[in-house]
Design a protein around this motif. Structure first.
Motif, PDB file in Angstrom:
ATOM      1  N   GLY A  30      -0.376  -0.012  -6.183  1.00  0.00           N
ATOM      2  CA  GLY A  30      -0.177   0.023  -7.600  1.00  0.00           C
ATOM      3  C   GLY A  30      -0.542   1.438  -7.630  1.00  0.00           C
ATOM      4  N   ASP A  31      -0.930   1.527  -9.458  1.00  0.00           N
ATOM      5  CA  ASP A  31      -1.536   2.589 -10.198  1.00  0.00           C
ATOM      6  C   ASP A  31      -2.503   2.948  -9.885  1.00  0.00           C
ATOM      7  OD1 ASP A  31       0.864   3.940  -9.985  1.00  0.00           O
ATOM      8  OD2 ASP A  31       1.184   2.936 -12.089  1.00  0.00           O
ATOM      9  N   GLU A  32      -3.419   1.445  -9.607  1.00  0.00           N
ATOM     10  CA  GLU A  32      -4.820   1.860 -10.189  1.00  0.00           C
ATOM     11  C   GLU A  32      -5.704   1.426  -8.903  1.00  0.00           C
ATOM     12  OE1 GLU A  32      -5.147  -1.972 -11.964  1.00  0.00           O
ATOM     13  OE2 GLU A  32      -3.777  -1.806 -13.599  1.00  0.00           O
ATOM     14  N   ILE A  33      -5.525   0.589  -7.532  1.00  0.00           N
ATOM     15  CA  ILE A  33      -6.540   0.688  -7.046  1.00  0.00           C
ATOM     16  C   ILE A  33      -6.635   1.767  -6.216  1.00  0.00           C
ATOM     17  CG2 ILE A  33      -7.527  -0.325  -4.626  1.00  0.00           C
ATOM     18  CD1 ILE A  33      -6.335  -3.440  -6.608  1.00  0.00           C
ATOM     19  N   VAL A  34      -7.387   2.681  -5.436  1.00  0.00           N
ATOM     20  CA  VAL A  34      -8.280   4.075  -5.066  1.00  0.00           C
ATOM     21  C   VAL A  34      -8.874   3.817  -3.576  1.00  0.00           C
ATOM     22  CG1 VAL A  34      -8.427   6.699  -4.453  1.00  0.00           C
ATOM     23  CG2 VAL A  34      -6.971   5.406  -6.516  1.00  0.00           C
ATOM     24  N   PHE A  50       0.889  -0.940   0.313  1.00  0.00           N
ATOM     25  CA  PHE A  50      -0.179   0.069   0.113  1.00  0.00           C
ATOM     26  C   PHE A  50       1.267   1.513  -0.234  1.00  0.00           C
ATOM     27  CE2 PHE A  50      -2.861  -3.533   2.103  1.00  0.00           C
ATOM     28  CZ  PHE A  50      -3.713  -3.186   1.277  1.00  0.00           C
ATOM     29  N   VAL A  51       0.462   2.675  -0.580  1.00  0.00           N
ATOM     30  CA  VAL A  51       0.710   3.953  -0.374  1.00  0.00           C
ATOM     31  C   VAL A  51      -0.388   4.494   0.431  1.00  0.00           C
ATOM     32  CG1 VAL A  51       1.670   5.731  -1.442  1.00  0.00           C
ATOM     33  CG2 VAL A  51       2.632   3.524  -2.702  1.00  0.00           C
ATOM     34  N   PHE A  52       0.158   5.205   1.223  1.00  0.00           N
ATOM     35  CA  PHE A  52      -0.570   5.926   1.790  1.00  0.00           C
ATOM     36  C   PHE A  52      -0.448   7.184   1.709  1.00  0.00           C
ATOM     37  CE2 PHE A  52      -1.122   8.775   6.327  1.00  0.00           C
ATOM     38  CZ  PHE A  52      -2.836   8.229   5.989  1.00  0.00           C
ATOM     39  N   ASP A  53      -1.621   8.066   0.634  1.00  0.00           N
ATOM     40  CA  ASP A  53      -0.945   9.274   0.681  1.00  0.00           C
ATOM     41  C   ASP A  53      -2.076   9.928   1.521  1.00  0.00           C
ATOM     42  OD1 ASP A  53      -1.717  12.247  -0.817  1.00  0.00           O
ATOM     43  OD2 ASP A  53      -1.333  10.847  -2.429  1.00  0.00           O
ATOM     44  N   ALA A  54      -1.298  10.993   2.473  1.00  0.00           N
ATOM     45  CA  ALA A  54      -2.055  11.787   4.008  1.00  0.00           C
ATOM     46  C   ALA A  54      -2.803  13.083   3.792  1.00  0.00           C
ATOM     47  CB  ALA A  54      -0.829  12.291   4.319  1.00  0.00           C
TER      48      ALA A  54
END
Length: 239
Positions: A154-158, A142-146
């Motif tokens: 990745g670039d797809e699942i939000v 996961f990437v957490f965008d504060a």
């Protein structure tokens, strides 16, 4: 030698201010008083306080407004003084960031006990360990965008996060591999009236697990520490 805590007492009744100041000083605390929100704002800008005792019903700006203003920035914990009949004000006060409340008329010893309890809880907060720089944090897949309050894979699942989930996940990511008690999590996320809302953290953790765990019933990332609280297990990296 025990640290002398600096308390700000905000109340428009002079007799209450003077009584509390004298009582708290007698019990080893340093006290500054303010008769209204305007003076309290000036004192807060000029000084450093460990805790604020704040009356709700004041002429001009009321205590709830000041509490909301303070909770939106880095501020010391707040204990509200409220009339025994104003239940809705107490609820609103807790929702906007107060730590506890005491109803009027009150016994100064009860207030002192509440002050000490809140100070113990907030001052025992585990320090942030290696807090990553930047607003995007990677953990696992996961990437957490504060800024956007969302998780991506990745670039797809939000996966959007509620405000409560965002605060809770941020608390975990800045304290990886540290056991956090429910009270400490309530403190960090500013939902700190544990005697009323201690199940709210459990519910938030359950919802968050459904978004980041492969099997929420057998969590590997946010682990339950029986008798302790919760621990985020893993490595957090800034992007």
């Amino acid at each position: 030698m025990e640290t002398t805590h600096h308390i700000l007492v905000v109340d428009d009744h002079k007799e209450i201010r003077d009584l509390l100041a004298k009582f708290l000083v007698k019990h080893g605390m340093r006290v500054t008083v303010a008769p209204d929100a305007a003076e309290a704002r000036r004192q807060i800008k000029a000084g450093s306080f460990d805790l604020i005792v704040l009356d709700i019903m004041m002429p001009g700006e009321d205590g709830l407004s000041l509490c909301k203003y303070l909770s939106e920035s880095t501020s010391p914990p707040i204990i509200l003084l409220t009339a025994v009949t104003e239940e809705m004000d107490r609820i609103i006060g807790l929702e906007v960031g107060a730590d506890d409340y005491v109803t009027k008329p009150f016994n100064p010893r009860e207030l002192l006990a509440r002050i000490r309890a809140v100070l113990r809880r907030t001052h025992s907060m585990p320090p942030i360990r290696d807090a990553p720089a930047g607003e995007r944090l990677k953990f696992g897949r996961f990437v957490f965008d504060a800024d956007r309050r969302e998780l991506t894979v990745g670039d797809e699942i939000v996966t959007p996060l509620s405000y409560g989930e965002y605060l809770l996940l941020s608390a975990f990511l800045h304290r990886p591999n540290v056991v956090l008690t429910r009270d400490q999590l309530l403190d960090i996320t500013r939902g700190r009236a544990a005697n009323l809302f201690d199940r709210s953290i459990d519910n938030q953790v359950s919802r968050l697990r459904r978004k980041i765990e492969e099997d929420p019933k057998d969590p590997k990332i946010i682990q339950t520490i029986w008798g302790g609280g919760y621990k985020f297990v893993g490595t957090v990296e800034p992007i």
